[in-house]
Design an enzyme around this catalytic site. Structure first.
Site, mmCIF file in Angstrom:
data_model
loop_
_atom_site.group_PDB
_atom_site.id
_atom_site.type_symbol
_atom_site.label_atom_id
_atom_site.label_comp_id
_atom_site.label_asym_id
_atom_site.label_seq_id
_atom_site.Cartn_x
_atom_site.Cartn_y
_atom_site.Cartn_z
ATOM 1 N N ASP A 238 -6.386 21.545 -6.423
ATOM 2 C CA ASP A 238 -5.629 20.818 -7.640
ATOM 3 C C ASP A 238 -5.800 19.251 -7.628
ATOM 4 O O ASP A 238 -7.055 19.062 -7.132
ATOM 5 C CB ASP A 238 -3.940 21.105 -7.352
ATOM 6 C CG ASP A 238 -3.198 21.241 -8.956
ATOM 7 O OD1 ASP A 238 -3.381 19.877 -9.408
ATOM 8 O OD2 ASP A 238 -2.770 22.083 -9.235
ATOM 9 N N HIS A 261 -8.768 18.169 -9.031
ATOM 10 C CA HIS A 261 -8.503 17.974 -10.488
ATOM 11 C C HIS A 261 -8.248 16.240 -10.548
ATOM 12 O O HIS A 261 -7.802 15.893 -11.626
ATOM 13 C CB HIS A 261 -7.121 18.674 -10.895
ATOM 14 C CG HIS A 261 -7.406 20.015 -10.837
ATOM 15 N ND1 HIS A 261 -6.200 20.880 -11.249
ATOM 16 C CD2 HIS A 261 -8.462 20.830 -10.509
ATOM 17 C CE1 HIS A 261 -6.569 22.111 -11.234
ATOM 18 N NE2 HIS A 261 -7.981 22.147 -10.651
#
Ligand SMILES: *[C@@H]1O[C@H](CO)[C@@H](O)[C@H](O)[C@H]1NC(C)=O
Ligand SMILES: *[C@@H]1O[C@H](CO)[C@@H](O)[C@H](O)[C@H]1NC(C)=O
Ligand SMILES: *[C@@H]1O[C@H](CO)[C@@H](O)[C@H](O)[C@H]1NC(C)=O
Ligand SMILES: *[C@@H]1O[C@H](CO)[C@@H](O)[C@H](O)[C@H]1NC(C)=O
Ligand SMILES: *[C@@H]1O[C@H](CO)[C@@H](O)[C@H](O)[C@H]1NC(C)=O
Ligand SMILES: *[C@@H]1O[C@H](CO)[C@@H](O)[C@H](O)[C@H]1NC(C)=O
Ligand SMILES: *[C@@H]1O[C@H](CO)[C@@H](O)[C@H](O)[C@H]1NC(C)=O
Ligand SMILES: *[C@@H]1O[C@H](CO)[C@@H](O)[C@H](O)[C@H]1NC(C)=O
Ligand SMILES: *[C@@H]1O[C@H](CO)[C@@H](O)[C@H](O)[C@H]1NC(C)=O
Ligand SMILES: *[C@@H]1O[C@H](CO)[C@@H](O)[C@H](O)[C@H]1NC(C)=O
Length: 420
Positions: A238, A261
């Site tokens: 993430d 991310h």
């Protein structure tokens, strides 16, 4: 998972102090002779009964060592987790400490999380709480053993099974503190979660989880001020770093991010209690094959607030999907409507950003029609499109964004603030 979820639904979340309070009574071992050679007094967990056999639950020994160091030491204290593999379930090191500042936890070995979800009554593995002057250091490893629980933390796949899993290292109300050197491996959820903290620096960290692991943000920061993160390598499933609501004066430098991310401000505005973000700098970072690079994201929101005074500068993008993103439609993509977010985004700078991208829309500013973004600077952005198959249009896209493009701009500037 059922057990963890049930505990949350029933509201059976024990008051945090009970975790530490219990360990300070009688019945602890006799020969607690701490070691002191001019430096801090050392409270070695093995002297409090910890066993490095990768089996024994060491929670009582850890609590006892912390209790002795924090509550009982009259000299500067250090809790030492020596070489070896120690297992422990949910553990809390809570202050305020009676010992002189700072109090140190040094980890040389590996601590492994218990993988039985029923051992966790709230979503954190290690909590450090109510401490002023704390140092967490060493070249050791916190291994969250997340692989066992990741299948239960993917809301996209298991919508009815989304109880929050434990973060590995939660810093809650920790002030004037330093975290340095340690490795965090395969957290169940976030690796680090800072909340209610002030003046904390995190550096020389190695944070690692597979790119496919759900919600394993490297460092999530919320309701905090004066937080610095630098000189660290973060690869997760993430955000490498996510800066949440109610934060001021956050600086991030010299981070290598990937997989992951990107380094994000947000998502902001999901809940009404979320307050503004003011003052974030992200400098000299490298992104390797990440899905995003520099990103600011808000929900439509229910209470107005702002994200302002944010600078991303000196970034290298390497095969990044979305290098520069402002997205105010977060959580509402399926509606395909323009954002009407109540959050106002202003005074944003994206400067000196170069490298390669695999998306032909390398700059995407999707702002609120109700609150157009103001003073968004895009300057000296020089990206090369290396996508496959190659799309011949390489563009910036702007909606409701008052953007100022300067210096080199590749892809070219938006032709209008209302559309590309
Ligand atoms: C606290 O310190 C006293 C005096 O050194 C010692 O006798 C006692 O065992 C300590 N208690 C804990 C919990 O470490
Ligand atoms: C940390 O600082 C905040 C104010 O910034 C204060 O309210 C809190 O009590 C402090 N916590 C500790 C443990 O000193
Ligand atoms: C911030 O924390 C560091 C580390 O504990 C400390 O040395 C420094 O004095 C603190 N800064 C302020 C302004 O209190
Ligand atoms: C980070 O830790 C992992 C797992 O221990 C290791 O494989 C990797 O080499 C480390 N990376 C850095 C930059 O130290
Ligand atoms: C961060 O790393 C850089 C480059 O290795 C080094 O020059 C700098 O001193 C480091 N900063 C700290 C505070 O360790
Ligand atoms: C980042 O690294 C550079 C050297 O590459 C160093 O000069 C700078 O001090 C570092 N920044 C921080 C905040 O450590
Ligand atoms: C912008 O943020 C910095 C900290 O990053 C802070 O020092 C400064 O006061 C902020 N500026 C405004 C106008 O709030
Ligand atoms: C970023 O890198 C530049 C060039 O190496 C250096 O001058 C600057 O101090 C760095 N900034 C930070 C915050 O580390
Ligand atoms: C990035 O992705 C490319 C293509 O998938 C691959 O060849 C490369 O090794 C990856 N780089 C890193 C650092 O993961
Ligand atoms: C190229 O990108 C543009 C803008 O995103 C898009 O509208 C178009 O469909 C793409 N063309 C192809 C062939 O993928």
């Amino acid at each position: 998972m059922a057990t963890l979820k049930t505990l949350f639904f029933l509201g059976i979340v024990f008051p945090s102090c009970s975790l530490i309070g219990a360990s300070l009574g009688h019945g602890t071992r006799r020969n607690l002779l701490p070691i002191s050679k001019g430096g801090p007094t050392i409270f070695d967990v093995t002297k409090f009964g910890a066993v490095a056999d990768d089996k024994t639950d060491n929670i009582d020994a850890f609590r006892a060592a912390w209790g002795a160091a924090c509550k009982n030491s009259t000299t500067i204290a250090k809790v030492l987790i020596p070489a070896g593999t120690f297992r422990t379930a949910q553990t809390m090191f809570a202050g305020p400490c009676a010992s002189p500042k700072p109090i140190t936890v040094e980890i040389m070995g590996t601590v492994k999380a218990d993988t039985d979800p029923s051992e966790y009554v709230s979503p954190e593995w290690f909590t450090f709480q109510d401490i002023d002057g704390f140092v967490l250091t060493g070249n050791g490893v916190f291994d969250g053993q997340g692989a066992a629980s990741w299948p239960f933390n993917d809301c996209k796949r298991t919508k009815d099974n989304c109880a929050p899993l434990p973060s590995s290292l939660k810093l809650y109300k920790v002030n004037n503190s330093v975290v340095t050197g340690i490795t965090s491996l395969n957290s169940m959820q976030f690796h680090f979660h800072l909340h209610g903290c002030s003046n904390v620096s995190l550096s020389n960290l190695n944070i690692t989880a597979p790119g496919s692991s759900p919600n394993t943000d490297g460092i999530h920061i919320s309701s905090s001020d004066r937080i610095k993160v630098f000189n660290s390598t973060i690869g997760t499933g993430d955000d490498c770093i996510s800066i949440g609501h109610s934060t001021t004066d956050i600086s991030i430098a010299n981070i290598t991010c990937g997989p992951g991310h990107g380094i994000s401000v947000g998502s902001l505005g999901k809940r009404p209690e979320e307050r503004s973000v003011n003052g974030v700098t992200v400098t000299n970072c490298t992104f390797l094959n990440t899905t995003n690079g520099a990103r600011i994201k808000t929900w439509i929101g229910t209470v107005p607030a702002e994200a302002k005074n944010i600078t991303y500068e000196g970034l290298i993008m390497n095969g990044v999907q979305n290098p520069i993103v402002i997205d105010q439609t977060y959580g509402s993509k399926k509606l395909r409507a323009p954002s009407t977010s109540l959050w106002k985004i202003s005074n944003i700078h994206f400067r000196k950003i170069k490298g390669t991208t695999v998306s032909n829309v390398a700059v995407s500013l999707e702002c609120s029609s109700r609150n157009p973004c103001e003073s968004v600077e895009i300057a000296d952005v020089d990206l090369t499109y290396v996508g496959s198959p190659l799309n011949t249009t390489f563009i910036s896209s702007c909606f409701n964004a008052k953007a100022i493009f300067g210096g080199t701009v590749n892809p070219p500037a938006c032709s209008s603030s209302l559309g590309v």
